[in-house]
Each structure stands twice: as C-alpha cells, then as structure tokens.
Design a protein around this motif. Structure first.
Motif, PDB file in Angstrom:
ATOM      1  N   ASN A  31      89.310  73.547   3.043  1.00  0.00           N
ATOM      2  CA  ASN A  31      89.645  72.147   2.771  1.00  0.00           C
ATOM      3  C   ASN A  31      90.703  71.631   3.755  1.00  0.00           C
ATOM      4  N   HIS A  32      90.593  72.023   4.989  1.00  0.00           N
ATOM      5  CA  HIS A  32      91.583  71.591   5.993  1.00  0.00           C
ATOM      6  C   HIS A  32      91.355  70.111   6.311  1.00  0.00           C
ATOM      7  N   PRO A  33      92.402  69.294   6.162  1.00  0.00           N
ATOM      8  CA  PRO A  33      92.185  67.842   6.288  1.00  0.00           C
ATOM      9  C   PRO A  33      91.543  67.434   7.622  1.00  0.00           C
ATOM     10  N   GLN A  34      91.933  68.118   8.691  1.00  0.00           N
ATOM     11  CA  GLN A  34      91.430  67.693   9.999  1.00  0.00           C
ATOM     12  C   GLN A  34      89.959  68.061  10.204  1.00  0.00           C
ATOM     13  N   ILE A  35      89.567  69.225   9.725  1.00  0.00           N
ATOM     14  CA  ILE A  35      88.139  69.582   9.856  1.00  0.00           C
ATOM     15  C   ILE A  35      87.313  68.715   8.905  1.00  0.00           C
ATOM     16  N   ASN A  36      87.841  68.509   7.693  1.00  0.00           N
ATOM     17  CA  ASN A  36      87.143  67.625   6.756  1.00  0.00           C
ATOM     18  C   ASN A  36      86.902  66.256   7.390  1.00  0.00           C
ATOM     19  N   GLN A  37      87.948  65.713   8.008  1.00  0.00           N
ATOM     20  CA  GLN A  37      87.846  64.379   8.597  1.00  0.00           C
ATOM     21  C   GLN A  37      86.839  64.369   9.748  1.00  0.00           C
ATOM     22  N   ALA A  38      86.862  65.401  10.571  1.00  0.00           N
ATOM     23  CA  ALA A  38      85.933  65.464  11.712  1.00  0.00           C
ATOM     24  C   ALA A  38      84.483  65.472  11.212  1.00  0.00           C
ATOM     25  N   ILE A  39      84.247  66.199  10.115  1.00  0.00           N
ATOM     26  CA  ILE A  39      82.884  66.248   9.572  1.00  0.00           C
ATOM     27  C   ILE A  39      82.510  64.888   8.978  1.00  0.00           C
ATOM     28  N   ARG A  40      83.465  64.275   8.260  1.00  0.00           N
ATOM     29  CA  ARG A  40      83.194  62.941   7.692  1.00  0.00           C
ATOM     30  C   ARG A  40      82.882  61.934   8.793  1.00  0.00           C
ATOM     31  N   ASP A  41      83.697  61.947   9.856  1.00  0.00           N
ATOM     32  CA  ASP A  41      83.479  60.996  10.960  1.00  0.00           C
ATOM     33  C   ASP A  41      82.103  61.191  11.567  1.00  0.00           C
ATOM     34  N   GLN A  42      81.728  62.454  11.751  1.00  0.00           N
ATOM     35  CA  GLN A  42      80.423  62.743  12.339  1.00  0.00           C
ATOM     36  C   GLN A  42      79.304  62.316  11.400  1.00  0.00           C
ATOM     37  N   LEU A  43      79.529  62.536  10.111  1.00  0.00           N
ATOM     38  CA  LEU A  43      78.535  62.204   9.094  1.00  0.00           C
ATOM     39  C   LEU A  43      78.224  60.710   9.090  1.00  0.00           C
ATOM     40  N   GLU A  44      79.249  59.892   9.380  1.00  0.00           N
ATOM     41  CA  GLU A  44      79.049  58.440   9.439  1.00  0.00           C
ATOM     42  C   GLU A  44      78.148  58.057  10.602  1.00  0.00           C
ATOM     43  N   ARG A  45      78.091  58.930  11.626  1.00  0.00           N
ATOM     44  CA  ARG A  45      77.227  58.626  12.773  1.00  0.00           C
ATOM     45  C   ARG A  45      75.855  59.236  12.543  1.00  0.00           C
ATOM     46  N   VAL A  46      75.790  60.561  12.537  1.00  0.00           N
ATOM     47  CA  VAL A  46      74.524  61.248  12.265  1.00  0.00           C
ATOM     48  C   VAL A  46      74.830  62.710  11.950  1.00  0.00           C
ATOM     49  N   ALA A  47      74.062  63.309  11.066  1.00  0.00           N
ATOM     50  CA  ALA A  47      74.314  64.696  10.672  1.00  0.00           C
ATOM     51  C   ALA A  47      73.639  65.674  11.617  1.00  0.00           C
ATOM     52  N   HIS A  48      72.388  65.417  11.933  1.00  0.00           N
ATOM     53  CA  HIS A  48      71.647  66.356  12.772  1.00  0.00           C
ATOM     54  C   HIS A  48      70.594  65.633  13.603  1.00  0.00           C
ATOM     55  N   THR A  49      70.470  66.040  14.842  1.00  0.00           N
ATOM     56  CA  THR A  49      69.389  65.545  15.706  1.00  0.00           C
ATOM     57  C   THR A  49      68.859  66.753  16.463  1.00  0.00           C
ATOM     58  N   SER A  50      67.638  66.654  16.952  1.00  0.00           N
ATOM     59  CA  SER A  50      67.045  67.794  17.659  1.00  0.00           C
ATOM     60  C   SER A  50      67.719  68.031  19.007  1.00  0.00           C
ATOM     61  N   TYR A  51      68.005  69.281  19.279  1.00  0.00           N
ATOM     62  CA  TYR A  51      68.541  69.665  20.597  1.00  0.00           C
ATOM     63  C   TYR A  51      67.395  70.049  21.522  1.00  0.00           C
ATOM     64  N   LEU A  52      66.218  70.083  20.961  1.00  0.00           N
ATOM     65  CA  LEU A  52      65.013  70.364  21.742  1.00  0.00           C
ATOM     66  C   LEU A  52      64.533  69.022  22.271  1.00  0.00           C
ATOM     67  N   GLY A  53      64.809  68.774  23.548  1.00  0.00           N
ATOM     68  CA  GLY A  53      64.425  67.493  24.142  1.00  0.00           C
ATOM     69  C   GLY A  53      65.524  66.459  24.178  1.00  0.00           C
ATOM     70  N   PHE A  54      66.655  66.704  23.496  1.00  0.00           N
ATOM     71  CA  PHE A  54      67.742  65.725  23.485  1.00  0.00           C
ATOM     72  C   PHE A  54      69.103  66.416  23.553  1.00  0.00           C
TER      73      PHE A  54
END
Ligand SMILES: *Cc1c(COP(=O)(O)O)cnc(C)c1O
Length: 418
Positions: A67-90
């Motif tokens: 529950n480290h605030p900084q890692i939690n925040q980094a995941i939340r920030d990323q989640l607001e953009r996109v969780a997962h996209t293919s690395y195959l081709g992109f």
C-alpha cells in the motif's frame, strides 16, 4: 470467525488449488488457512483483522512495503489512461521509459536490450530460447545443452523447471525436459571442459541461491563463472529474479563483482511486488543475431509489457532514489548480521545462519520441522515459509530498526522457548 472469512475459506477449499501445496492437508478440517485482505508497509492483515509482519515479503516480491502511496498513485494515474495494450505491434510509454531505466543500471557494452514477459519462469524461458536460437543463427546449432547448479531454482514452466536442481520438485519431470548438466559447485564447473562444444549457456543465481536454503556464494565465484564461460565461449544467464532490486545490498547482486551476464532475468521485485511483470535483459551482440524476418524471436505473451505493471516498476525505481532505500538496506543488514551471530552463538549449535543483505536463512537443528516453527511464528504474528528446516527472513526493504527488533523478538520467542 466472521461470516466473510468462513465464506472465503469454504469457496477456497471447494474450488481453488494452491501452488506447491498438498491440498489434502490444506482442506483438512483442522486447518484454517489465513485469508489475507489488506496490507500496510511491512504489515499484512487477515480477514479477521489480525496483524502479521510480512517476513518473507509475500514470497520474495515486496520491496517498499504494501500500500505504498507512490506506487498506488502511479497505478491509479496509469489506470486513468489505459490498463493494458498489446506490445505485439505497438509500443507504450511506460515500457519505453522502463526499458531505458533498466539498461541504465549497466555499463554500455553489457546489457542493452529488454524483453518483457510476465514472471520469473517466463523471464528464464525467454533467456533459454534466446540462447538456443542465437546458436542456431550463428553457426553453432550443436550447442543445445545448459549447465545449472545443484539445488538451483529457476521457475516452474517446463524449460525453467528442467534447469532446476531441487530434486524433490523437479525430478519427476526430468524425462520431458531439455538436456542439463548439473554442477555441484563452482569448483566442479571450473574443472569441466566443454570439449564437444555442445553447451549453449550456464545459468546461475548470483549472490544467493534462494530455494537452496539461502546458500550464499563466496565472493569471487561469479567472476570465476564468467571467466570460465568466456574461455569456453559459453553464454552466461544470471537469474536475479529473487536477488534483484536491492535485497542483497546492491541494486543487482552481479554488481558486487562488476560481472555482467549475457542474459539477466528479473521479475519478483521489479514492480515493487505489486504486479506480475518480468524482464530478460541481453546484449547488443545477442540482439543483433535476431535481426531479419527469418531470425526474429517468435516468442511473447498477451500481457507483455503491461502498462500498469510498467508504471508500478517505474514508481518503484523512483522510490529507491527518493527514500535512499539501499542506505536503509545497508544499516538494517548490519543489525541483522549482529542478531544472527548472537542467536547462532546462543543456540550452541542448534541454529546455523546464512545472510546476504536483507536475505537470511536461519536453519534449525532442534528436532522441530521448519513447518512447525513457522506455524508457531504465525501465532506470534510473523508470516514466513520454511525451506526444509530453514526459516526464511526476507522482509521488505523499507523495514525500520524498531520493526526489525520486533521481528527478532518474535523469532527468539519461538526459537528458544520450548
Ligand atoms: C521465484 C523465482 C523464479 C520463478 O519466478 P516466478 O515468478 O515464480 O515464475 C525463478 N528464479 C528464481 C531465482 C526465483 O526465486
């Protein structure tokens, strides 16, 4: 017991299957599995609200606490953009940033390319396949064997498991695996000569062999292995799935001797212990042999370079700087060393200890099994797992001096009071 706890245990025992577990014992009516529900720093809380010190970092993954605030925040920030996209081709922003940051830990002429996957076993599979395919494409297709060390552990997928030297886990699958020569120790390797030139690579866990009851290599041995590999034109794979990210006192165990492998496998602590993400790093020389369509590396997983995982990993690397994590590891390791020395002396031969950085193996020879001792420790409020009769102590790197003392007190109450 609370109704929810009851419900979760029932569903678990009715429908789930746990790793490395005798399900008959797990589902026995006298056994109450803990359901871990929440974490905070080095502490975990079960579904009944009881608090435990996470003394094996949630199976060697957690680095900066839960529950480290900084890692939690980094995941939340990323989640607001996109969780997962293919690395195959992109490509993706977080993976680009992370690949660059990982390479920056190593000298220019060493590890320069990062191949992402999902866990330690796939990081090792990937190194194995790269090592074999490299030989096919550079005129040595007969180099198909690997050398590994006795009691080594490199993961559980078929390829990684065939490199495993822990006989009680891996012997039953030997007949399906690839050819591996096991060396008892570095001395035996140094005396060996690959006259038939059929070895592709040597794999080693530098610093500490984790599953081998925390066997610590002697200073100088990884240099000797590197030199042997160079003489024999054999590649070297370092499996730092457990030792990576500060546990041994250095960011990576190989840095202690300034020795760099042809392949470096990273996983467990890469995301601070938050998400399943792994990386296999390699050199420009290996990478260049895979250029061109017929030489390409046809390997990958759907979740390769997962953006949430990469965001967590970037946050974890930042915390190493911001919180001077390696300084804490140095001071806490010194305290750990003193305590280990004391208990070994006090035990009059009933306890032997092994340590490197914030990794310790405490081997008990008093007639009790490691499992019995861990059950007593759990009742005290400390969670870890034994390896045979060795109790693992590998806390998150953020542990404070007071928390460390608290852990020592719990250990002593179980080690010395019968
Ligand atoms: C845990 C471990 C692995 C396997 O990693 P998983 O993520 O469990 O597949 C490989 N090598 C070492 C040294 C490990 O400790």
């Amino acid at each position: 017991m609370q109704a929810n706890t009851q419900k979760w245990i029932e569903a678990d025992q009715a429908y789930a299957w746990h790793p490395f577990t005798d399900q008959a014992a797990w589902c026995h009516e006298n056994f109450q599995p803990l359901i871990l529900e929440r974490g905070e720093g080095i502490w975990l809380f079960d579904s009944e609200g009881k608090k435990y010190l996470d003394a094996n970092s949630s199976i060697w993954t957690n680095i900066h606490g839960h529950n480290h605030p900084q890692i939690n925040q980094a995941i939340r920030d990323q989640l607001e953009r996109v969780a997962h996209t293919s690395y195959l081709g992109f490509g993706n922003p977080r993976a680009s940033e992370l690949a660059e940051k990982l390479c920056a830990f190593f000298p220019d002429n060493t590890l320069r390319k990062v191949f992402f996957s999902d866990n330690g076993s796939t990081a090792v599979e990937c190194a194995m396949k790269m090592a074999l395919q490299y030989r096919m494409q550079t005129g040595d297709p007969q180099r198909t064997k690997f050398i590994a060390f006795a009691n080594a552990y490199h993961g559980d997928t078929m390829g990684a498991a065939s490199l495993g030297g822990v006989t009680r886990f891996f012997d039953r699958f030997r007949k399906f695996g690839i050819e591996v020569i096991f060396m008892k120790n570095v001395e035996e390797l140094l005396a060996y000569s690959d006259d038939e030139k059929n070895i592709a690579a040597v794999i080693m866990e530098p610093g500490v062999q984790g599953v081998n009851q925390m066997h610590v290599w002697k200073y100088g041995e990884i240099t000797q292995v590197r030199n042997w590999c160079d003489e024999q034109e054999v590649q070297l794979i370092f499996d730092e799935v457990m030792t990576g990210f500060g546990r041994t006192g250095r960011m990576f165990a190989c840095q202690e001797e300034d020795v760099y492998p042809d392949f470096l496998c990273l996983a467990k602590g890469l995301t601070g212990g938050y998400m399943p993400l792994a990386a296999t790093l390699t050199t420009a020389r290996i990478y260049d042999a895979f250029l061109g369509e017929k030489n390409a590396f046809y390997y990958g997983h759907s979740y390769t370079a997962n953006q949430l995982g990469c965001a967590a990993a970037l946050a974890s690397l930042e915390i190493f700087q911001r919180e001077n994590v390696l300084d804490n590891v140095a001071s806490r390791s010194e305290e750990l060393h003193q305590w280990l020395t004391e208990i070994a002396e006090k035990s009059e031969g009933k306890i032997s200890v092994r340590q490197k950085g914030l990794i310790a193996g405490i081997e008990i020879h008093d007639g009790r099994t490691g499992k019995e001792i861990c059950t007593l420790l759990q009742a005290q409020g400390l969670l870890t797992r034994p390896i045979l009769n060795t109790i693992v102590f590998m806390p998150p790197l953020c542990i404070t001096s007071d928390e460390l003392q608290h852990a020592f007190t719990m250990f002593e109450s179980v080690f010395f009071v019968r």
